[in-house]
Design a protein around this motif. Sequence first.
Motif, PDB file in Angstrom:
ATOM      1  N   ASP A  54      -9.595   5.898   2.484  1.00 38.65           N
ATOM      2  CA  ASP A  54     -10.128   5.200   3.641  1.00 38.65           C
ATOM      3  C   ASP A  54     -10.719   3.857   3.236  1.00 38.65           C
ATOM      4  O   ASP A  54     -11.381   3.202   4.024  1.00 38.65           O
ATOM      5  CB  ASP A  54     -11.179   6.045   4.362  1.00 38.65           C
ATOM      6  N   SER A  55     -10.485   3.437   2.008  1.00 40.06           N
ATOM      7  CA  SER A  55     -10.985   2.147   1.543  1.00 40.06           C
ATOM      8  C   SER A  55      -9.972   1.074   1.813  1.00 40.06           C
ATOM      9  O   SER A  55      -8.838   1.147   1.361  1.00 40.06           O
ATOM     10  CB  SER A  55     -11.277   2.206   0.040  1.00 40.06           C
ATOM     11  N   SER A  56     -10.336   0.059   2.573  1.00 45.00           N
ATOM     12  CA  SER A  56      -9.382  -0.977   2.952  1.00 45.00           C
ATOM     13  C   SER A  56      -9.017  -1.863   1.791  1.00 45.00           C
ATOM     14  O   SER A  56      -8.041  -2.603   1.852  1.00 45.00           O
ATOM     15  CB  SER A  56      -9.994  -1.847   4.064  1.00 45.00           C
TER      16      SER A  56
ATOM     17  N   ALA B  88      -0.270  11.097  13.135  1.00 47.73           N
ATOM     18  CA  ALA B  88      -0.425  11.343  11.712  1.00 47.73           C
ATOM     19  C   ALA B  88      -1.771  11.967  11.387  1.00 47.73           C
ATOM     20  O   ALA B  88      -2.717  11.896  12.173  1.00 47.73           O
ATOM     21  CB  ALA B  88      -0.270  10.020  10.941  1.00 47.73           C
ATOM     22  N   SER B  89      -1.867  12.575  10.205  1.00 45.84           N
ATOM     23  CA  SER B  89      -3.128  13.149   9.733  1.00 45.84           C
ATOM     24  C   SER B  89      -3.853  12.200   8.777  1.00 45.84           C
ATOM     25  O   SER B  89      -5.001  12.448   8.417  1.00 45.84           O
ATOM     26  CB  SER B  89      -2.862  14.472   9.017  1.00 45.84           C
ATOM     27  N   GLU B  90      -3.202  11.140   8.357  1.00 45.32           N
ATOM     28  CA  GLU B  90      -3.775  10.160   7.440  1.00 45.32           C
ATOM     29  C   GLU B  90      -3.449   8.764   7.935  1.00 45.32           C
ATOM     30  O   GLU B  90      -2.515   8.596   8.719  1.00 45.32           O
ATOM     31  CB  GLU B  90      -3.190  10.344   6.028  1.00 45.32           C
ATOM     32  N   PRO B  91      -4.200   7.729   7.514  1.00 46.07           N
ATOM     33  CA  PRO B  91      -5.284   7.739   6.537  1.00 46.07           C
ATOM     34  C   PRO B  91      -6.575   8.298   7.113  1.00 46.07           C
ATOM     35  O   PRO B  91      -6.658   8.607   8.299  1.00 46.07           O
ATOM     36  CB  PRO B  91      -5.423   6.256   6.176  1.00 46.07           C
ATOM     37  N   LEU B  92      -7.601   8.371   6.262  1.00 44.29           N
ATOM     38  CA  LEU B  92      -8.872   8.956   6.680  1.00 44.29           C
ATOM     39  C   LEU B  92      -9.585   8.118   7.724  1.00 44.29           C
ATOM     40  O   LEU B  92     -10.516   8.597   8.384  1.00 44.29           O
ATOM     41  CB  LEU B  92      -9.779   9.140   5.457  1.00 44.29           C
TER      42      LEU B  92
ATOM     43  N   PRO C  13       3.442  -1.063   3.891  1.00 45.20           N
ATOM     44  CA  PRO C  13       3.127   0.259   4.442  1.00 45.20           C
ATOM     45  C   PRO C  13       1.642   0.532   4.401  1.00 45.20           C
ATOM     46  O   PRO C  13       0.923   0.067   3.523  1.00 45.20           O
ATOM     47  CB  PRO C  13       3.894   1.220   3.519  1.00 45.20           C
ATOM     48  N   ILE C  14       1.170   1.340   5.353  1.00 43.80           N
ATOM     49  CA  ILE C  14      -0.247   1.635   5.485  1.00 43.80           C
ATOM     50  C   ILE C  14      -0.661   2.743   4.534  1.00 43.80           C
ATOM     51  O   ILE C  14       0.026   3.744   4.374  1.00 43.80           O
ATOM     52  CB  ILE C  14      -0.571   2.017   6.934  1.00 43.80           C
ATOM     53  N   ASP C  15      -1.800   2.563   3.903  1.00 45.46           N
ATOM     54  CA  ASP C  15      -2.305   3.495   2.909  1.00 45.46           C
ATOM     55  C   ASP C  15      -2.689   4.823   3.538  1.00 45.46           C
ATOM     56  O   ASP C  15      -3.407   4.866   4.515  1.00 45.46           O
ATOM     57  CB  ASP C  15      -3.539   2.867   2.252  1.00 45.46           C
TER      58      ASP C  15
ATOM     59  N   LEU D  58       0.834  -1.185   0.000  1.00 40.51           N
ATOM     60  CA  LEU D  58       0.000   0.000   0.000  1.00 40.51           C
ATOM     61  C   LEU D  58       0.868   1.233   0.000  1.00 40.51           C
ATOM     62  O   LEU D  58       2.047   1.179   0.310  1.00 40.51           O
ATOM     63  CB  LEU D  58      -0.909  -0.004   1.233  1.00 40.51           C
ATOM     64  N   SER D  59       0.282   2.367  -0.326  1.00 40.95           N
ATOM     65  CA  SER D  59       1.058   3.602  -0.310  1.00 40.95           C
ATOM     66  C   SER D  59       1.380   3.992   1.117  1.00 40.95           C
ATOM     67  O   SER D  59       0.656   3.642   2.039  1.00 40.95           O
ATOM     68  CB  SER D  59       0.274   4.723  -0.996  1.00 40.95           C
ATOM     69  N   PRO D  60       2.481   4.748   1.359  1.00 44.58           N
ATOM     70  CA  PRO D  60       2.917   5.075   2.716  1.00 44.58           C
ATOM     71  C   PRO D  60       2.033   6.113   3.371  1.00 44.58           C
ATOM     72  O   PRO D  60       1.282   6.818   2.714  1.00 44.58           O
ATOM     73  CB  PRO D  60       4.337   5.631   2.495  1.00 44.58           C
ATOM     74  N   MET D  61       2.179   6.209   4.719  1.00 45.21           N
ATOM     75  CA  MET D  61       1.527   7.297   5.439  1.00 45.21           C
ATOM     76  C   MET D  61       2.396   8.532   5.309  1.00 45.21           C
ATOM     77  O   MET D  61       3.172   8.661   4.376  1.00 45.21           O
ATOM     78  CB  MET D  61       1.309   6.889   6.889  1.00 45.21           C
ATOM     79  N   THR D  62       2.300   9.428   6.241  1.00 48.25           N
ATOM     80  CA  THR D  62       2.939  10.730   6.081  1.00 48.25           C
ATOM     81  C   THR D  62       4.439  10.697   6.256  1.00 48.25           C
ATOM     82  O   THR D  62       5.117  11.631   5.857  1.00 48.25           O
ATOM     83  CB  THR D  62       2.347  11.719   7.091  1.00 48.25           C
ATOM     84  N   LEU D  63       5.000   9.668   6.870  1.00 49.38           N
ATOM     85  CA  LEU D  63       6.440   9.644   7.078  1.00 49.38           C
ATOM     86  C   LEU D  63       7.121   8.881   5.960  1.00 49.38           C
ATOM     87  O   LEU D  63       6.491   8.266   5.111  1.00 49.38           O
ATOM     88  CB  LEU D  63       6.774   9.020   8.428  1.00 49.38           C
ATOM     89  N   SER D  64       8.442   8.874   5.965  1.00 51.61           N
ATOM     90  CA  SER D  64       9.242   8.305   4.891  1.00 51.61           C
ATOM     91  C   SER D  64       8.994   6.825   4.684  1.00 51.61           C
ATOM     92  O   SER D  64       9.099   6.030   5.593  1.00 51.61           O
ATOM     93  CB  SER D  64      10.727   8.532   5.203  1.00 51.61           C
TER      94      SER D  64
END
Length: 290
Positions: free
Chosen positions: A31-33, A130-134, A25-27, A6-12
Amino acid sequence: MTKHILSPMTLSLAALLACNPSKSPIDSSTDSSGSESAGSESSSGDPTGDPSGDPSGSGSGSESESESGTSSGGDTTEDPTGGTGTGEGGQACIDTPTVIAVDAETALGVSAEAFLADKLGPRSTTLTFASEPLTLADEWRDKQLPLTVELRYDGGEVRWIDSEINPEYQGEGFPSDCADRLEIDVGFDFVTEGLEFDEHRDGVLTAASADQGQLRVKLLPPGLDGSFDPATLYKADEDPPWVVTGLEIGAIFQGAQAGGSLLHEVQIGDGEDGIAGFGPAASWGDDIEP
């Protein structure tokens, strides 16, 4: 259960995968699993996706040794390239640990004692979620908690790890380098002002260079000593639910600087359609590249 990239969260992402290359990595984009992005798993090598990346510790000394793959007088250890050494074909690197004195000079050009000199003691900082994911619960999104971290050395074992490429390695791919490194058994405190986290753990500080060390300590399992409830991190009405199944602290120490992430593993759904993700839930301290 399958694991998806999955695409990364806000950090590297690179730091993330350095911490634990076996997890996805967490999307952060949806917010769709069920969504996923193209990519492939990678490993960088060490303590703190890491923030940094690699060695892990836990609540007891014996568990810490198990997590790092190292035992006193043993002949196996985990290295920053992800390989552990047994001398057989299953591991990429053959690692040979030697117990040394804390003031003994190493091939890094520094002793463990000198390496630790500007890294010990308490530090005041902020833990920022973090501010994401939704799917993150509103109560934790962008939440900031005053935080004190402390690296401690109480006379723990110090090891020099000689790491060589295993000529009998039969796995996919091959490491370009198996890193010699210094390992130091340490203590690490991670305490927020409101005691949401009140964690005092043992770990292994790993240094493959004279200017940077990395540390990983496991919180869940076995479980937190603070009041933070991992079940509240994601929205309760998500379908399928996002369930936190693991928590770790990743830290990088570079000179007098220190920083890292609160890393977490998440289970989204069950069975063959389930997804296991791994990534930072929060960051703290100085922004240091692994």
